[in-house]
Design a protein around this motif. Structure first.
Motif, short mmCIF file in Angstrom:
data_model
loop_
_atom_site.label_atom_id
_atom_site.label_comp_id
_atom_site.label_asym_id
_atom_site.label_seq_id
_atom_site.Cartn_x
_atom_site.Cartn_y
_atom_site.Cartn_z
N ILE A 1 0.85 -1.18 0.00
CA ILE A 1 0.00 0.00 0.00
C ILE A 1 0.89 1.23 0.00
O ILE A 1 1.97 1.23 0.62
N THR A 2 0.51 2.27 -0.71
CA THR A 2 1.29 3.50 -0.70
C THR A 2 1.23 4.13 0.69
O THR A 2 0.16 4.24 1.28
N ASP A 3 2.37 4.53 1.20
CA ASP A 3 2.42 5.15 2.53
C ASP A 3 1.49 6.36 2.58
O ASP A 3 1.36 7.12 1.61
N THR A 4 0.84 6.56 3.72
CA THR A 4 -0.17 7.62 3.85
C THR A 4 0.39 9.00 3.52
O THR A 4 -0.26 9.81 2.84
N GLU A 5 1.60 9.31 3.98
CA GLU A 5 2.17 10.63 3.71
C GLU A 5 2.45 10.81 2.22
O GLU A 5 2.20 11.89 1.66
N LEU A 6 2.96 9.78 1.57
CA LEU A 6 3.19 9.86 0.13
C LEU A 6 1.87 9.94 -0.62
O LEU A 6 1.72 10.69 -1.59
N PHE A 7 0.90 9.18 -0.16
CA PHE A 7 -0.44 9.16 -0.77
C PHE A 7 -1.03 10.57 -0.77
O PHE A 7 -1.54 11.07 -1.78
#
Length: 1329
Positions: free
Chosen positions: A1171-1177
């Motif tokens: 899953i794409t990291d929340t901050e990167l997302f």
């Protein structure tokens, strides 16, 4: 393992009577031995080893080592309980495994994690992958924290950068909640913390008295640290020791930053306690040390004891080794890089030095992600303790390790055969020189006779298994074969280290060190094609010696988010100046300012849209760092992009230089050697077994007795008190002032039969074939652009024989495993006799072996001089968009293949080496748009870039295959490509025979249903004599007027995945696995659909059901979540120039089994994408993740409980986004098995922002399959299914008896990998995906 006589080398030999001040001490406290080097003025170095743990003789090994040094210097005996004086000591430099051991053994401090509300499970979920794709238990290690406190605070990135979002203007003055972060990003403060409430929460926990260490990590604190800083002050004022994420590692990425912060909080109290106890052994305690006591950090620099923390300590010892060989074994005249090979008893590390210490930011140790500057040192194997196996007709070395207890068989503790035993049996270890510390009274030597008997027993077993093939090996050939395989296993990651960075392995020198480095030096160098091996006189203590040579390093870092362009140079310079000032202030505080210093500045750079970072040195006054980045990117990855270069971090290193450091260059010394002479054979002769020559009498030379310029020809052994060096035939060792330089005569592999399979060579080729597939995967990951390939790692690479049969598929995405072979065979048939050199084919159509359309396969033939294929290479990657009736090309409502985007039966992507950009653009952009309601691809640039990356990956495979043919011949390679498939076939047949026994000869049957009621039915008939089986799916439902139809290629992949998972041992993944299987399907059914059937959901959803049905038939596990939870969103806003597509799959609960509980919040079965990291997302897309946490209680109950699903709550911040869900298990729950209860079904909700009541939402159930138009402020909440339970909660007596008598499959939990560093991280990434 080194040859060490503990008694001899720890004899203090007290002769001094006049104390001499100025002693410099370097210590490396390793896992087995504590190495000590003392530089005493006007005397030779005092060098010795101690056992790291020996409680009967001393409390602490480093303190004991210092006591012995002081005894030697002072000439008097010092009682062990007497506090030591520091007046004679100038410095103590130490590396320690205290932090590493605490992490591995999970013996750190109790930690409180403090994080943002909605993210309490950030580390439970992690990147949502399971550690091993074929481990049905999906076992994970426990977490490092005891409790979590969620803070009701939130900040986010206001704008987004994908699809033109970075061009949208944001007026920072328009809203008081907007401000500029440290990185230059515009931040929105959604909610500030209630600090009074925070204080109350923390005080309550502190008052409970158990937890005193806090890990504080809030969302986006890397760019907006204010909330974190304020809470840290509150916690410190209460009395907590606090690890603060933005202080430790201010880099984007919530999961890794949080994991690193927790690790620091977990380990720092242990480090502090150790240092305090160490100080208690000296007069005046720690305060008396001042700056005399320095510790080695993971980044290769020293720091004063009071600056040493848990996160800096994890690679403390290995870092010394890299500094050691870099300073002593590098040819600075020619600039030829050196590979460091550190072979110890419990681990083997590799690294590369080319004049500068190479750093990385991320690694994984014992399933803990660590984000901190560290030397690029990769732990790649278990060392001398690696266990030897005869498994499925192949020689296997490790990765399991005997450790130190029980240790190798020769240790007399009942241990298994290991690499150390093979060395002993073949004469490469001399028991007379090894400490007599074995047996019940710890006074016996290594047990040679037991080792010999065990090898003879194993040889009988091997010869019995291979009798029908005419194979008859001796025990020596078996032991030698295991060493050959061990060398190949160690060479494989070295090739990955060098060739993945764009360097030929043979264009290096080799430096071998560690306890057993000298035993492998020549055989390893031959394997790698390296002709010069440098072995330092302190090779078995080189980590300690490197610590002695190391500089003190003060490191400062700051995040950034700038284009590297003239308008941002002033901002970059300002950051650099601020960091330099901070480093110089810290230098003043350490009272070391009178030493010579040097400054290094690095920019952490990447292309826009790429996640491949490179640390590039920035020289003062120079502004061409982007050109250096571009040049290095081209060198390492073979291409460049027409994109801006970004700066993500600025790093400053201030070095306080070791003024006594001297450069050693053994290669230059050898070139200038004026006098050399051959050393005659000695009276001490030891027989050694060599693979090509058998037993040869070999001279044993004592290193202290060899003069400068001595030349020792092989076969021979050179030994001293701490090391053993094997000089093989046709090699020679030259004795220099501080080194032994071995000149290796490289030779081609001796003749290998092209008719008879050698089981030893089979094991070697198994490694070679897999290495090629792995390097292809690494090339693709590095060179691709899209998030799907670079981060979610939704791709696979493989090599095939001339017929298109799969030979080796690096374990990437499980559903790709068997499917690509059918794509290759289809292209082979279509293009028979029409291919030329440089041609590359592309396909994605299910009728041509495709899975679903977003998975595009690029296929490259390896042609002979007559243009006939001799091999094939292929790579399959999931493209984020290829057109279709909805963004993301995963339309929930597709009814035919034409609804789903570009459908490519075949096309020449490259013709005679020229990339057909015009043709592929037409196929991707224009053709799908001709279909009613359809659109061309929304991400053409990414498509083109990723396709070129796939071509590059295939070319990498071709290059490596061509080298293999050049080395061994085409006939030999073909023989072993077939043999490796035969090996996999045997393992599957044995499994099927076991299943036949389990069910008493009856057929295996199971049925389950898709949410629309379509049956997936399976009946398995097994021939117990041959292990052949019929997998009959003919009772499955009809083809669906929808997209859950499963092409036959992915049916085969699902079957291959289940068989490999039930075997639960490391067998080759190839077409041999399917040879015992006959498939029966019904044309026009859901598992054998027509050519125009929609299939996009079949690949990701129906395959999950196929796997669950198979496991149900085998009675192996309850149902897992049974869906990939496909979620896509995107837009093509031509008015504002915004166009992007995003796709993710979301984790859930895995099914329980007969001996295990299901794992919570992991990807299951046929997928394992990240899953794409929340901050990167949030930085890339117009979203705010409101919650991402465990859906507690969603797993089915049972004797073994199913795993829980997840809650994912996403708010959208841009209007008119098209959002699609393609998800199963929303109607029918994941089944429990044998009395276990079902898991909870999944649910999807759309929270629509109401126009009449601001802040209010109306809730709408979305079901499992839908496409909706989302407005700004709307939210989608996804609750994923839990796994089914296994067995009755309270089984009856009859059920218990039945369970105990049942035949069980060899399913077992995988052990945590020992791999670390860049090579280890790449391998973990590939094997968990």
């Amino acid at each position: 393992m080194s040859l060490i006589n503990i008694t001899n080398i720890t004899n203090t030999n007290i002769t001094m009577t006049v104390p001499v001040p100025g002693i410099q001490i370097a210590i490396d406290r390793g896992g087995t031995f504590c190495d000590v080097i003392a530089k005493i003025p006007n005397q030779p170095d005092y060098v010795f080893k101690l056992l790291s743990v020996d409680p009967q003789n001393y409390r602490d090994a480093p303190t004991e080592g210092i006591r012995r040094i002081l005894e030697k210097v002072s000439g008097r005996s010092i009682p062990k309980d007497e506090k030591l004086k520091l007046n004679l000591i100038e410095s103590i430099r130490m590396g320690t495994t205290v932090a590493t051991n605490a992490l591995l053994e999970r013996k750190g401090a109790d930690v409180l994690l403090v994080t943002t509300k909605g993210f309490k499970d950030v580390l439970v979920i992690g990147n949502q992958t399971r550690p091993n794709i074929f481990d049905l238990t999906a076992k994970k290690l426990g977490h490092l924290y005891k409790k979590v406190v969620e803070i009701d605070e939130r900040v986010t990135i206001e704008n987004f950068i994908e699809g033109g979002g970075d061009k949208l203007k944001v007026d920072i003055n328009s809203d008081a909640q907007l401000l500029v972060g440290v990185t230059g990003d515009i931040i929105r403060i959604i909610k500030k913390p209630d600090y009074d409430l925070v204080k109350q929460q923390l005080q309550e926990i502190y008052n409970q008295g158990q937890i005193k260490s806090v890990a504080l990590s809030l969302l986006h604190s890397y760019t907006y640290p204010e909330h974190e800083a304020n809470i840290a002050k509150i916690a410190k004022d209460i009395g907590f020791k606090v690890s603060v994420s933005h202080e430790l590692q201010p880099m984007i990425g919530l999961v890794n930053r949080t994991s690193s912060t927790v690790a620091d909080a977990y380990l720092s109290p242990i480090i502090e306690e150790y240092i305090q106890n160490f100080g208690n052994g000296f007069e005046g305690g720690l305060d008396a040390f001042g700056n005399k006591l320095l510790f080695m950090q993971s980044n290769g620099g020293l720091c004063p004891w009071y600056k040493f923390t848990g996160l800096k300590a994890i690679l403390s010892g290995p870092a010394g080794g890299m500094v050691g060989f870099g300073q002593t074994c590098f040819d600075n005249i020619s600039g030829k890089a050196t590979i460091g090979f550190d072979a110890g008893g419990t681990s083997t590390d590799v690294s590369r030095y080319s004049g500068n210490l190479e750093h990385i930011y991320e690694t994984v140790v014992s399933q803990v992600a660590l984000q901190t500057p560290q030397l690029d040192i990769s732990t790649v194997a278990a060392g001398g303790g690696s266990i030897l196996f005869w498994r499925n007709g192949m020689f296997v070395v490790g990765p399991e390790s005997a450790g130190s207890d029980p240790g190798p068989a020769c240790y007399r503790k009942g241990g298994p055969l290991t690499v150390t035993d093979a060395n002993l049996f073949l004469g490469r270890l001399l028991p007379d020189y090894f400490p007599k510390i074995f047996g019940p009274n710890q006074d016996l030597p290594l047990d040679y006779e037991l080792t010999k008997r065990k090898f003879e027993q194993l040889t009988k077993e091997i010869n019995k298994d291979k009798a029908s093939e005419g194979v008859s090996l001796t025990a020596e050939e078996v032991a030698s074969g295991f060493l050959k395989v061990a060398v190949e296993a160690m060479a494989r990651p070295i090739r990955n280290l060098t060739e993945a960075k764009g360097f030929h392995t043979s264009d290096h020198n080799l430096a071998c060190f560690g306890g057993s480095g000298g035993q492998f030096s020549v055989s390893l160098s031959k394997n790698l094609g390296i002709s010069h091996v440098a072995i330092h006189k302190y090779s078995s203590l080189l980590s300690a010696y490197g610590i002695q040579l190391a500089d003190i390093v003060i490191e400062k870092q700051s995040p950034a988010s700038f284009n590297y362009s003239p308008e941002n140079f002033e901002k970059i310079d300002s950051k650099i100046n601020t960091l330099v000032e901070a480093a110089q202030e810290e230098l003043k505080a350490t009272a070391l300012s009178n030493f010579k210093t040097r400054l290094e500045v690095y920019l952490n750079m990447r292309y826009v849209g790429s996640d491949t970072h490179l640390l590039i040195p920035r020289l003062q006054g120079e502004y061409d760092t982007d050109k250096k980045f571009i040049a290095r990117h081209k060198s390492e990855f073979g291409f460049n992009l027409d994109r801006n270069v970004l700066v993500d971090d600025v790093q400053v290193l201030l070095y306080v230089e070791n003024n006594q450091k001297q450069l050693h260059n053994p290669f230059e010394e050898y070139n200038k050697l004026q006098t050399s002479f051959e050393v005659n054979s000695t009276e001490n002769i030891q027989p050694i077994y060599f693979e090509k020559d058998g037993w040869l009498n070999s001279s044993v030379h004592q290193l202290p007795n060899l003069n400068h310029g001595s030349i020792v020809y092989g076969p021979s052994i050179i030994i001293d008190k701490t090391q053993t060096i094997i000089v093989e035939p046709k090699s020679k060792a030259v004795v220099l002032s501080d080194h032994i330089l071995i000149l290796v005569e490289l030779e081609n592999e001796s003749h290998i039969s092209a008719d008879v399979v050698d089981p030893i060579q089979l094991s070697v080729f198994g490694h070679r074939f897999m290495s090629i597939a792995e390097q292809m995967g690494r090339t693709l990951q590095q060179t691709a652009i899209s998030t799907n390939i670079k981060e979610r790692l939704d791709f696979s690479c493989a090599i095939f024989d001339a017929e298109g049969d799969l030979v080796a598929n690096a374990p990437h995405v499980p559903i790709h495993l068997g499917a690509m072979s059918f794509a290759v065979k289809a292209q082979k048939e279509m293009w028979e006799g029409k291919l030329e050199q440089g041609d590359v084919l592309v396909t994605n159509h299910p009728s041509a072996g495709g899975s679903h359309l977003p998975d595009i396969t690029v296929i490259t033939p390896v042609l002979d001089k007559d243009n006939k294929p001799i091999f094939w290479t292929a790579s399959r990657g999931h493209h984020a968009d290829i057109g279709s009736i909805s963004a993301g090309s995963m339309p929930p409502s597709s009814k035919t293949i034409f609804d789903e985007g570009a459908a490519i039966v075949t096309h020449k992507l490259c013709s005679k080496g020229k990339f057909d950009e015009v043709g592929i653009t037409r196929i991707l952009l224009e053709e799908p748009a001709k279909h009613p309601g359809g659109s061309g691809t929304r991400t053409l640039g990414d498509n083109i870039s990723d396709l070129k990356a796939q071509v590059s990956a295939n070319y990498k495979g071709i290059t490596l295959l061509s080298k293999l043919v050049e080395e061994f011949s085409l006939n030999v390679i073909n023989l072993y490509m077939k043999a490796i498939q035969d090996t996999a076939e045997i393992a599957v047949r044995n499994l099927l025979k076991l299943a036949h026994s389990k069910f008493g000869g009856h057929d295996l049957k199971a049925i389950d249903y898709l949410d629309d009621g379509t049956a997936i039915a399976l009946q398995i008939t097994i021939n117990s004599d041959t292990g052949d089986a019929i997998f009959d799916f003919t009772e499955s439902g009809d083809e669906i007027y929808g997209n859950l139809n499963a092409p036959r290629a992915i049916l085969y992949s699902a079957v291959l995945y289940v068989l490999r998972s039930l075997i639960s041992s490391d067998i080759p993944l190839n077409n041999g696995c399917l040879k015992p299987i006959s498939f029966k399907t019904r044309e026009g059914s859901v598992v054998h659909p027509s050519v125009e059937a929609a299939v996009v959901g079949g690949n990701v959803e129906t395959t999950q059901r196929i796997v669950d049905v198979m496991l149900k038939a085998f009675e192996a596990a309850a149902a897992s979540q049974g869906t990939c939870n496909n979620f896509t969103f995107g837009i093509n806003d031509k008015e504002h120039g915004i166009s992007f597509g995003y796709y993710e799959t979301i984790c859930g609960g895995s099914g329980a089994g007969p001996t295990w509980d299901g794992q919570s919040v992991v990807q299951c079965h046929t997928t394992n994408t990240r899953i794409t990291d929340t901050e990167l997302f949030e930085k890339r897309y117009p979203v705010i993740v409101r919650e991402y946490s465990v859906r507690t209680g969603s797993g089915g109950n049972g004797f073994h409980k199913g795993g829980d699903g997840v809650i994912r709550d996403i708010e959208f911040t841009y209007p008119n986004l098209e959002v699609s869900c393609l998800m199963e298990r929303r109607s029918l729950p994941p089944f429990g098995l044998l009395g276990g209860q079902d898991g909870l079904r999944g649910k999807n909700f759309w929270y629509k922002k109401t126009k009449t009541s601001p802040g209010k939402y109306s809730r709408i159930s979305l079901g499992g399959k839908c496409t909706v138009r989302i407005q700004k402020g709307d939210r989608v909440i996804i609750l994923t299914p839990g796994g089914g339970g296994f067995g009755a909660i309270e089984p009856t007596k009859e059920q218990e008896e039945d369970k105990s008598s049942q035949v069980q499959y060899p399913v077992k939990s995988s052990e945590p990998t020992i791999l670390s560093g860049s090579v280890g991280l790449r391998t973990i990434t590939q094997e968990t995906n």
